[in-house]
Design a protein around this motif. Structure first.
Motif, short mmCIF file in Angstrom:
data_model
loop_
_atom_site.label_atom_id
_atom_site.label_comp_id
_atom_site.label_asym_id
_atom_site.label_seq_id
_atom_site.Cartn_x
_atom_site.Cartn_y
_atom_site.Cartn_z
N VAL A 65 -3.05 6.59 4.11
CA VAL A 65 -4.04 5.53 4.24
C VAL A 65 -4.11 5.13 5.71
O VAL A 65 -3.08 4.78 6.32
N TYR A 94 -11.41 2.01 5.66
CA TYR A 94 -10.19 2.77 5.38
C TYR A 94 -10.49 4.23 5.08
O TYR A 94 -11.50 4.55 4.47
N THR A 134 -6.27 -0.50 -1.93
CA THR A 134 -6.33 -0.92 -0.53
C THR A 134 -7.49 -1.89 -0.31
O THR A 134 -7.33 -2.95 0.33
N ILE A 143 0.85 -1.20 0.00
CA ILE A 143 0.00 0.00 0.00
C ILE A 143 0.88 1.25 0.00
O ILE A 143 0.61 2.22 -0.70
#
Lengths: 253, 604
Positions: free
Chosen positions: B275, B547, B576, B251
């Motif tokens: 993130v 997220y 993600t 990620i």
């Protein structure tokens, strides 16, 4: 009243069997030796007879010789044992040192190999390999609602080749010069530094990358790129698939 | 005869006695000498000649990502040092062809071989190894720093006398630029034998990573060999703990790449993508556009050696409206479907607030104001709540305090107390101007709104792995309730309206319900407002938020109409969701109507 204890003489002591008279020096009166078992309190103090240590006879002499020989042998044995022990201890020390070196060499080799593996599995390294093989970012996945049996989201086709907007191949590989760094500045700093820089220290980190690049790059250069921007692979390489299978390198390579 | 025997015996006895006394006197004299006259010095001298103390250096802990990928590790390296003194004219060495013979070579040849191995210039190397025209030979010349064990072995085979290798520990970052500004970098320790943290996590986690040096004390004989029977006193070194990060390197890679691509696209000063996990507050990625390879931090501009996501505060613009709407709804002053008449320009206590684009006066819902991000409407909503209350909410969301995730240089941003707000500031703070915050603050606000109103202190560190493999938990993460759960779910619907029919329609991700808020803030410099900050903070999937992704672009160049961070957000968010196998949303959209009445499509 005097309570002086009488000398205890054992009944079977050697002295009791020895004559205490010798020639003209013999004493007239010879008090009776008192056996230790017969000790009793007497009203008058009694003298206890003293006697000389018996002479060394032949048997004793022999045992003396034996004893000294044994002692000498023991001494020699101890020295030999000590020397042997010392040598073996020294030998062990050498063994330990060499084993330590071996351990260090192995752990260093392990470190280097691990590092290579980690660098090769870095996301950007994988991405570059993938893009060399002509892989592109996927389109949106299709979705099916199982309860209703309907396609709720049609899948999008991936855009082939260079037309794909998502270019995964942008971050520098481990060991490569980063984007946006001023190389001239770096060169200047290098010139200023009094310690000669060596690139060799980082060689293990760069080597596999370079090797990997060298492996894949000629392929992509030699390979014709198709109209859709994908490299063209031979039937043999593909073996029925869409990209060539990874090749295994033998450890001797 | 008896007297002779007794005499001899007596004589012998006397001799033995005398001898014994003599020996005793000698020993006593020596004892007096050693113990009586300066015994401490004698004992010390003896101990000093025998005792050797060695420091056992601990191994610095590694830094690993969430999946156990090594991001930083310590390895053995050697410095090569040569002593120029007492060198002969030629070198005798073991032949390098593998035979057992010995050979004699010239210095020129040895240096040539060395230059080849070290990849250095022959002349440079000659200058370093041989004293130059009559100069006094030096005792210590470094000819190469931190070479690999392989190179060191090869150099040793060349057989240059008085060339030594000094073992040292070097820090390596096998993944290169991945998470560079987060990891930071190290510098040499004062004694040059190891490294200590200089920036980033390497610096902040120094206590965990460094470990404790051990000590080995033993006695050696005169020839320098350890006396095997003597007691060995050993305090083993305690190796440093491994720091386990919440960062996922895949990620992180995607975030970094997306940020960099965005920065390049508009030639922005910088771009970042954050993130964060909604339910834990853990950061999965902080991707900065500027690359930092911790193996060579010098190649990066000094201002980008720390993550801009935490060091750079900027006026957030419209993303800041989220906190104000949340405050108004939480206080029960405004409901999402409350109606407002929103003009293009409106004057509140002599301060005229206008929208970025001229538009007709609309009858809108509060949710619609949020979706279309009208400043005038936002001030109408915000005015329902006192400035002190708004300020309290903003503080509770984490504004005005630096967020400590283990990275040094975290900016607190600026949030002045409401008493000091001027007449205009009391309105501008409603739509993200007049105060500043970092990108991480934005992420934290949206994490709070998506997590049922509970703010969890953002964190980068998952735990510490001890030498025995056990894991120590980091300090408890602070959890605070900022808004009610009902407010949080209303805010998610408001955010969905933004993506469904507001300013964030480009942020849709196929298959998932996405909510968020876009923002365009003005970037101030010494010359005044002369740039913009574009950002989007989004949450997905809305049926069970997992997220938060915040994409920020600072000072892009070019035509402002093209500026967008939509693709950056969607790419990172969809990646993600994909990576963590988040099931697509099955529920229907809960977005509110933007306008009052049936007609929902009105010009901007």
């Amino acid at each position: 009243m005097s309570q002086r204890a009488q000398r205890r003489v054992q009944k079977n002591a050697a002295m009791t069997a020895q004559p205490v008279v010798d020639g003209s020096a013999a004493r007239a009166v010879r008090p009776e030796p008192v056996s230790a078992s017969d000790l009793k309190f007497a009203d008058t103090p009694q003298r206890v007879t003293l006697s000389l240590v018996p002479r060394i006879n032949e048997t004793n002499k022999r045992s003396m010789v034996v004893t000294s020989v044994v002692m000498v042998m023991l001494f020699v044995a101890v020295i030999v044992a000590l020397v042997l022990m010392n040598t073996s201890v020294a030998q062990r020390q050498y063994d330990i040192v060499s084993l330590r070196n071996q351990e260090r060499a192995l752990s260093q080799e392990n470190q280097a190999l691990l590092k290579d593996a980690q660098s090769l599995s870095a996301p950007q390294a994988l991405a570059r390999k993938a893009s060399d093989l002509g892989l592109v970012a996927p389109g949106a996945p299709g979705l099916i609602d199982l309860s209703e049996g309907k396609i709720t989201q049609p899948a999008e086709e991936a855009v082939k080749g260079d037309k794909n907007a998502t270019n995964y191949d942008t971050l520098p590989l481990p060991g490569e010069i980063i984007n946006g760094s001023k190389k001239a500045k770096a060169a200047e700093e290098k010139a200023k530094s009094t310690t000669p820089e060596t690139t060799v220290g980082k060689q293990t980190s760069e080597k596999p990358e370079k090797a990997a690049a060298a492996e894949t790059k000629p392929e992509t250069v030699e390979r014709k790129v198709g109209d859709d921007g994908r490299p063209v692979f031979t039937e043999g390489e593909l073996n029925g698939g869409t990209i060539p299978a990874p090749t295994m390198k033998s450890p001797t390579d | 005869m008896s007297s002779t025997v007794a005499d001899t015996a007596k004589k012998r006895m006397r001799f033995v006695l005398l001898l014994s006394i003599l020996l005793l006197v000698i020993i006593a004299g020596r004892l007096f000498w050693v113990q009586g006259i300066n015994p401490a010095a004698a004992a010390k001298e003896a101990a000093d000649t025998r005792n050797r103390v060695e420091t056992i250096a601990p191994t610095r802990g590694s830094i690993l990502d969430k999946n156990g990928n090594v991001l930083a590790v310590s390895v053995d390296r050697y410095d090569l040092v040569v002593d120029q003194r007492d060198q002969k004219d030629t070198i005798r060495r073991k032949a390098r062809d593998g035979s057992n013979s010995r050979e004699r070579i010239s210095w020129e040849q040895a240096i040539k071989e060395l230059a080849e191995v070290l990849d250095q210039d022959v002349d440079e190397l000659t200058k370093a190894i041989r004293p130059q025209d009559g100069a006094k030979p030096k005792g210590y010349v470094m000819i190469a720093k931190s070479v690999t064990p392989e190179v060191r072995n090869e150099v040793m085979e060349i057989g240059i006398p008085r060339l030594n290798s000094v073992l040292r520990s070097e820090r390596q970052y096998p993944q290169g630029v991945i998470a560079g500004p987060l990891l930071g970098f190290v510098r040499n320790s004062e004694d040059q034998k190891g490294v200590v943290g200089a920036e980033g996590l390497e610096l902040s986690q120094e206590d965990h990573l460094a470990g404790t040096a051990g000590k080995r004390k033993f006695e050696v004989s005169a020839d320098g060999v350890r006396i095997p029977t003597t007691e060995l006193e050993e305090t083993p070194a305690v190796n440093g703990q491994d720091v386990l990060l919440s960062i996922d390197n895949d990620i992180q890679y995607v975030a970094q790449r997306a940020a960099e691509a965005k920065q390049k696209q508009f030639n922005a000063e910088w771009a970042t993508v954050i993130v964060q996990e909604v339910k834990t507050g853990k950061l999965l990625a902080i991707g900065d556009s500027a690359e930092l390879d911790p193996n060579n931090p010098g190649a990066t501009e000094p201002e980008f050696r720390r993550s801009v996501s935490i060091t750079r505060a900027f006026e957030p613009g419209s993303t800041g409206k989220a906190a104000i709407f949340a405050a108004a709804i939480d206080q029960g002053k405004v409901k999402p479907l409350d109606e407002f008449k929103v003009p293009n320009k409106k004057t509140f206590t002599k301060e005229t607030i206008n929208d970025s684009l001229p538009h007709a006066t609309y009858d809108m819902t509060a949710a619609g104001i949020f979706a279309r991000s009208y400043n005038t409407g936002t001030v109408m909503v915000g005015n329902q709540v006192s400035k002190q209350t708004r300020y309290d909410y903003m503080r509770a969301f984490g504004l005005g305090t630096p967020i400590d995730v283990g990275l040094n240089g975290a900016s607190a941003g600026q949030l002045a107390a409401p008493e000091t707000w001027d007449r205009r500031q009391q309105y501008t703070t409603m739509f993200g101007q007049g105060y500043s915050q970092t990108a991480l603050h934005t992420a934290s606000i949206f994490q709070t709104l998506a997590n049922g109103g509970v703010r969890i202190q953002p964190s980068l560190i998952d735990g510490y792995r001890n030498e025995d493999g056990s894991i120590s938990e980091p300090a408890e993460r602070k959890e605070t309730r900022v808004v009610k759960e009902s407010t949080s779910s209303e805010m998610l619907k408001l955010m969905e309206s933004v993506v469904e029919s507001g300013t964030g329609t480009k942020m849709k991700i196929p298959g998932y319900r996405v909510g968020g808020k876009s923002g365009t803030g003005q970037a101030a410099s010494a010359k005044g407002y002369d740039g913009y900050t574009y950002s989007f903070a989004g949450v997905a999937p809305l049926d069970d938020p997992q997220y938060v992704v915040v994409a920020t672009m600072y000072r892009p160049q070019g035509n402002w109409r093209n500026f967008t961070v939509a693709d950056t957000f969607t790419e990172v968010m969809s990646h993600t969701l994909n990576t963590y196998n988040v099931p697509p949303s099955t529920s229907d959209s809960e977005a509110y109507d933007v306008f009052v009445g049936e007609e929902q499509k009105k010009p901007w």
